[in-house]
Design a protein around this motif. Sequence first.
Motif, PDB file in Angstrom:
ATOM      1  N   LEU A   6     -12.624  11.190  38.526  1.00  0.00           N
ATOM      2  CA  LEU A   6     -13.476  12.365  38.333  1.00  0.00           C
ATOM      3  C   LEU A   6     -13.420  13.296  39.542  1.00  0.00           C
ATOM      4  O   LEU A   6     -13.500  14.509  39.405  1.00  0.00           O
ATOM      5  N   HIS A   7     -13.289  12.736  40.716  1.00  0.00           N
ATOM      6  CA  HIS A   7     -13.244  13.525  41.945  1.00  0.00           C
ATOM      7  C   HIS A   7     -12.086  14.523  41.931  1.00  0.00           C
ATOM      8  O   HIS A   7     -12.187  15.616  42.485  1.00  0.00           O
ATOM      9  N   ARG A  13     -12.713  20.441  33.225  1.00  0.00           N
ATOM     10  CA  ARG A  13     -12.715  19.072  32.686  1.00  0.00           C
ATOM     11  C   ARG A  13     -14.065  18.399  32.942  1.00  0.00           C
ATOM     12  O   ARG A  13     -14.589  17.717  32.085  1.00  0.00           O
ATOM     13  N   LEU A  14     -14.612  18.622  34.142  1.00  0.00           N
ATOM     14  CA  LEU A  14     -15.931  18.050  34.437  1.00  0.00           C
ATOM     15  C   LEU A  14     -16.977  18.587  33.467  1.00  0.00           C
ATOM     16  O   LEU A  14     -17.820  17.835  32.972  1.00  0.00           O
ATOM     17  N   LEU A  15     -16.934  19.890  33.206  1.00  0.00           N
ATOM     18  CA  LEU A  15     -17.870  20.483  32.250  1.00  0.00           C
ATOM     19  C   LEU A  15     -17.692  19.887  30.863  1.00  0.00           C
ATOM     20  O   LEU A  15     -18.676  19.623  30.162  1.00  0.00           O
ATOM     21  N   SER A  16     -16.468  19.667  30.476  1.00  0.00           N
ATOM     22  CA  SER A  16     -16.187  19.065  29.176  1.00  0.00           C
ATOM     23  C   SER A  16     -16.803  17.671  29.085  1.00  0.00           C
ATOM     24  O   SER A  16     -17.449  17.331  28.101  1.00  0.00           O
ATOM     25  N   PHE A  17     -16.587  16.855  30.123  1.00  0.00           N
ATOM     26  CA  PHE A  17     -17.172  15.511  30.143  1.00  0.00           C
ATOM     27  C   PHE A  17     -18.696  15.578  30.203  1.00  0.00           C
ATOM     28  O   PHE A  17     -19.381  14.765  29.583  1.00  0.00           O
ATOM     29  N   LEU A  18     -19.227  16.530  30.946  1.00  0.00           N
ATOM     30  CA  LEU A  18     -20.676  16.693  31.032  1.00  0.00           C
ATOM     31  C   LEU A  18     -21.271  16.989  29.659  1.00  0.00           C
ATOM     32  O   LEU A  18     -22.281  16.399  29.269  1.00  0.00           O
ATOM     33  N   GLU A  20     -20.274  16.085  26.914  1.00  0.00           N
ATOM     34  CA  GLU A  20     -20.235  14.864  26.116  1.00  0.00           C
ATOM     35  C   GLU A  20     -21.280  13.848  26.584  1.00  0.00           C
ATOM     36  O   GLU A  20     -21.403  12.776  25.995  1.00  0.00           O
ATOM     37  N   GLY A  21     -22.006  14.159  27.642  1.00  0.00           N
ATOM     38  CA  GLY A  21     -23.047  13.274  28.141  1.00  0.00           C
ATOM     39  C   GLY A  21     -22.570  12.261  29.162  1.00  0.00           C
ATOM     40  O   GLY A  21     -23.250  11.264  29.406  1.00  0.00           O
ATOM     41  N   ASN A  22     -21.437  12.508  29.800  1.00  0.00           N
ATOM     42  CA  ASN A  22     -20.887  11.589  30.775  1.00  0.00           C
ATOM     43  C   ASN A  22     -21.676  11.696  32.086  1.00  0.00           C
ATOM     44  O   ASN A  22     -21.604  12.704  32.790  1.00  0.00           O
ATOM     45  N   GLN A  23     -22.427  10.633  32.391  1.00  0.00           N
ATOM     46  CA  GLN A  23     -23.257  10.602  33.597  1.00  0.00           C
ATOM     47  C   GLN A  23     -22.413  10.672  34.868  1.00  0.00           C
ATOM     48  O   GLN A  23     -22.802  11.304  35.849  1.00  0.00           O
ATOM     49  N   LEU A  24     -21.251  10.060  34.864  1.00  0.00           N
ATOM     50  CA  LEU A  24     -20.381  10.102  36.042  1.00  0.00           C
ATOM     51  C   LEU A  24     -19.900  11.527  36.331  1.00  0.00           C
ATOM     52  O   LEU A  24     -19.794  11.930  37.490  1.00  0.00           O
ATOM     53  N   ALA A  25     -19.614  12.282  35.279  1.00  0.00           N
ATOM     54  CA  ALA A  25     -19.202  13.678  35.458  1.00  0.00           C
ATOM     55  C   ALA A  25     -20.349  14.482  36.067  1.00  0.00           C
ATOM     56  O   ALA A  25     -20.141  15.300  36.968  1.00  0.00           O
ATOM     57  N   PHE A  26     -21.558  14.246  35.562  1.00  0.00           N
ATOM     58  CA  PHE A  26     -22.734  14.925  36.113  1.00  0.00           C
ATOM     59  C   PHE A  26     -22.895  14.589  37.598  1.00  0.00           C
ATOM     60  O   PHE A  26     -23.109  15.476  38.427  1.00  0.00           O
ATOM     61  N   ASN A  27     -22.783  13.300  37.928  1.00  0.00           N
ATOM     62  CA  ASN A  27     -22.906  12.881  39.322  1.00  0.00           C
ATOM     63  C   ASN A  27     -21.840  13.536  40.189  1.00  0.00           C
ATOM     64  O   ASN A  27     -22.113  13.956  41.314  1.00  0.00           O
TER      65      ASN A  27
END
Length: 189
Positions: A6-7, A13-18, A20-27
């Motif tokens: 993710l880093h 891509r981070l926004l896309s994962f966010l 979808e509710g991806n907590q790691l992307a949010f972090n």
Amino acid sequence: MNQDKLHKLSEERLLSFLKEGNQLAFNQIYYRYWEKLYAYTYNILNEKELAEDAIHEVFTWLWFNREKLQITHLKSYLFMAVRNKAINMLDKAKFSAYDEHIMEELFLTTEGEDNLSYQDLKKTIQIAANDLPERCRDIFYKSRFEHLSNKEIAAHYNISNRTVENQLSTALKHLRKALGHTKAIFFLF
């Protein structure tokens, strides 16, 4: 997907994962931008707790509204969001000459606005300012675009400094309200 991968991801891509509710992307978004957002917000509010609260509120909103986000430039969005949250916090505080100085500084372009041109923002502000009463609009223009001090404006119109402050406060409240609904400029709530 792990935190190391993710880093290296782009904002898109981070926004896309966010979304979808991806907590790691949010972090990852949080840790990627928190330090710069804190420094920026602290410069506006000059208080540690308020700066932290503003950032926390923006990130909380981001998480709870992740599914309906329409953000194209995450960094710009976050800086504009914390700036507007800080403005709202200042608006709740008593208006003073110090607050006036802070509000003046907020109209300058910032690191977070790298995808929004100053000229576009200025034009949008001018359009919104056209709804102000003539004297209020003239005082606002002299302050923000001609860079005259409150004392110079007061002397020009033969009015008190307090009248100038009141007119600027009225103008700023109107503009914050008008521009708050302009998604193209503020990408906000």
